[in-house]
Design a protein around this motif. Structure first.
Motif, PDB file in Angstrom:
ATOM      1  N   PHE A   1       0.830  -1.209   0.000  1.00 48.98           N
ATOM      2  CA  PHE A   1       0.000   0.000   0.000  1.00 48.98           C
ATOM      3  C   PHE A   1       0.864   1.259   0.000  1.00 48.98           C
TER       4      PHE A   1
ATOM      5  N   TRP B   1       2.146   1.756  -3.302  1.00 53.13           N
ATOM      6  CA  TRP B   1       1.029   2.230  -4.135  1.00 53.13           C
ATOM      7  C   TRP B   1       0.882   3.746  -3.976  1.00 53.13           C
ATOM      8  N   PHE B   2       0.979   4.215  -2.722  1.00 55.35           N
ATOM      9  CA  PHE B   2       0.914   5.668  -2.483  1.00 55.35           C
ATOM     10  C   PHE B   2       2.026   6.364  -3.239  1.00 55.35           C
TER      11      PHE B   2
ATOM     12  N   TRP C   1       3.804   5.596  -5.808  1.00 53.07           N
ATOM     13  CA  TRP C   1       3.804   5.617  -7.266  1.00 53.07           C
ATOM     14  C   TRP C   1       2.496   6.126  -7.834  1.00 53.07           C
ATOM     15  N   THR C   2       1.631   6.669  -6.975  1.00 51.57           N
ATOM     16  CA  THR C   2       0.390   7.244  -7.488  1.00 51.57           C
ATOM     17  C   THR C   2       0.332   8.745  -7.245  1.00 51.57           C
ATOM     18  N   PHE C   3       0.668   9.142  -6.024  1.00 45.34           N
ATOM     19  CA  PHE C   3       0.400  10.529  -5.639  1.00 45.34           C
ATOM     20  C   PHE C   3       1.522  11.461  -6.064  1.00 45.34           C
TER      21      PHE C   3
END
Lengths: 164, 365
Positions: free
Chosen positions: B320, B323-324, B326-328
């Motif tokens: 998770f 995920w943060f 590489w997204t935000f």
């Protein structure tokens, strides 16, 4: 009332932020769980199946049909259009077999790949659509002279009816 | 020699037998000393392997998030890529800038590795697999993990480089701010456990993890924890300290070769530690998923070894956080501090109050 409004705004911002973050995570999460979406191509392995896009500009080629006929009249419009002097048109006198009159025809369509910037201006300039961009891209050679190419095939002729 | 009573479910027998054998064979002092060295070596090997595998995993995961394949060339699916990278880093020249404070410059690389190493000693990996079971374990972890920032500040200062100094200062401001939220969100669970000892915190979750038992405040606390701890490790989207686009690489701009690898490794070990602490406090550490008195279900869950549970939970939390990352998009420094002081801190303080009420009224399970 203002306090209530401020508190509402405060929590509204938090929930909006969380919602927008989740939207972003949905997008990347979709990519993660769908490996089919991967755009990377493994080049040397897929050499057999690799097909470049039509818009890709690899090199200039002179189009020949199956009878070894091309559409180049030798007008030198491409040579003039080229900003780098990549193209050299060497013309010769040819005799028209039907009328017996002497006409202009290309002897050599010289193309210096080493100087070409693939700007496409020659293709736009050509009035008879004789040349086009090919999608080949493996141009590495060990000798610089190999980058100077003669584009017209030996013995090729102008397609009849182009000059009119 | 009773080394054979080994069980994947409970390591205490194994550890005790090794200890007894050492004391028996050598003198008590020397035996304990050898034991300490052994444990230290285990942690060294563990961190090295952790760094190797985490770099590979992160590169792969980030590639998949971005519709790429990631490293593919070295080894099968690029598995040997990080080994190749480490070999490259080992052979590189370790540069020291001329006007840097050479002693501090060299020291910083070790200080930054020190904190995660000390913290690792308090992490319970499985039943009986814990180097130090302090009665103030959680407090110990929170306080020691902030030694890491000293390393960052030292590195930034001694490099004699403006980018490094800016990066270090940012990192200092960031870690000092976010430490509060991390600590308070962990305290929220400590209200329920009534103990700071990590083994007791895990034992208190034998009938269900706190994230489920602790009602809404536990979920809010976990949310705050995961945001604040991401910021504490200087990971994206909070990687202000090494914002490549603004300050090249922040505090480790001037480092090269193996010292650079130390910074990298420290970052990943810190990443592991925050995931491990999160897993321990909110998800029961190595404790399998138990639901109250459902004996059949509980015993079915007990079949999976605790060490698998522990690393599984860590893997999920790490996934998770990646995920943060590489997204935000990255926050600006003022947005970063606004997030902490105007949002996370008030929320976690009110949440702490809420949890006290829940605990007093007995609304938790």
């Amino acid at each position: 009332m203002r306090l209530v409004k401020n508190i509402k705004q405060y929590f509204g911002e938090i929930f909006h932020a969380i919602r927008s973050l989740i939207t972003g995570m949905k997008v990347t999460g979709y990519y993660f769980f769908h490996p089919k979406e991967i755009v990377t191509q493994q080049y040397p392995e897929n050499r057999e199946t690799l097909k470049m896009f039509d818009r890709f500009r690899g090199e200039v080629i002179l189009i020949h049909d199956e009878n070894n006929l091309h559409r180049c009249t030798g007008c030198s419009a491409c040579e003039i259009a080229c900003p780098n002097g990549t193209i050299e048109i060497i013309n010769k006198k040819d005799v028209d077999p039907e009328t017996g009159k002497s006409t202009k025809a290309i002897d050599k369509f010289v193309y210096h790949l080493s100087m070409c910037t693939f700007c496409n201006l020659c293709i736009i300039a050509c009035p008879t659509d004789a040349i086009k961009m090919a999608q080949t891209f493996e141009h590495a050679v060990f000798d610089r002279s190999k980058l100077t190419k003669v584009l017209n095939n030996p013995g090729s002729k102008l397609m009849p009816g182009i000059r009119e | 020699m009773t080394l054979l009573n080994f069980s994947i479910y409970d390591f205490s027998a194994l550890i005790n037998s090794i200890d007894a054998w050492l004391v028996e064979t050598f003198s008590p002092t020397l035996g304990h000393l050898i034991g300490l060295v052994l444990v230290g070596t285990c942690f060294l090997i563990f961190t090295a392997l952790l760094g190797l595998s985490l770099v590979y995993i992160e590169r792969k995961i980030c590639a998949f998030f971005q519709q790429r394949l990631g490293p593919m060339r070295v080894g099968f699916w690029g598995t040997a890529q990080t080994v190749a990278d480490i070999i490259k880093l080992l052979f590189k020249e370790s540069l020291i800038t001329k006007k840097s404070d050479k002693f501090l410059f060299n020291l910083a690389a070790f200080v930054i590795m020190m904190a995660p190493f000390i913290v690792l000693s308090a992490i319970p990996f499985a039943k009986g697999l814990q180097a130090l079971d302090l009665n103030i374990g959680l407090f110990f972890i929170i306080s020691v993990s902030s030694i890491g920032v000293t390393g960052i500040l030292l590195a930034g200062w001694s490099s004699n480089n403006k980018y490094s100094l800016i990066g270090a200062m940012r990192s200092g401001a960031q870690i000092v701010s976010y430490e509060l939220s991390v600590a308070i969100s962990l305290m929220t669970i400590v209200i329920l456990t009534g103990s700071l000892q990590l083994s007791e915190i895990i034992a208190s979750q034998s009938d269900g993890w706190w994230i489920f038992k602790g009602n809404i405040p536990a979920i809010i606390a976990f949310g705050v924890y995961i945001i604040a701890s991401t910021a504490e490790t200087n990971r994206g989207p909070f990687d202000m300290a090494e914002a490549e686009s603004e300050i090249t690489a922040g505090f480790h701009t001037e480092y090269s070769g193996i010292k650079f690898a130390f910074f990298f490794l420290a970052e990943y070990v810190n990443f592991f530690i925050i995931s491990a602490v999160g897993a321990t406090v909110f998800f029961g550490g190595w404790m399998p998923l138990h639901i109250g008195d459902a004996t059949f279900f509980n015993s079915a869950m007990d079949v999976i070894p605790p060490i698998v549970w522990f690393f599984g939970k860590i893997a999920v939390i790490m996934f998770f956080i990646m995920w943060f990352k590489w997204t935000f998009p990255r926050l600006r420094i003022d947005q970063l501090l606004t997030l902490e002081w105007k949002y996370l801190l008030p929320i976690s303080i009110i949440n702490l109050l809420l949890m006290s009420i829940v605990a007093l009224k007995g609304w938790h399970f």
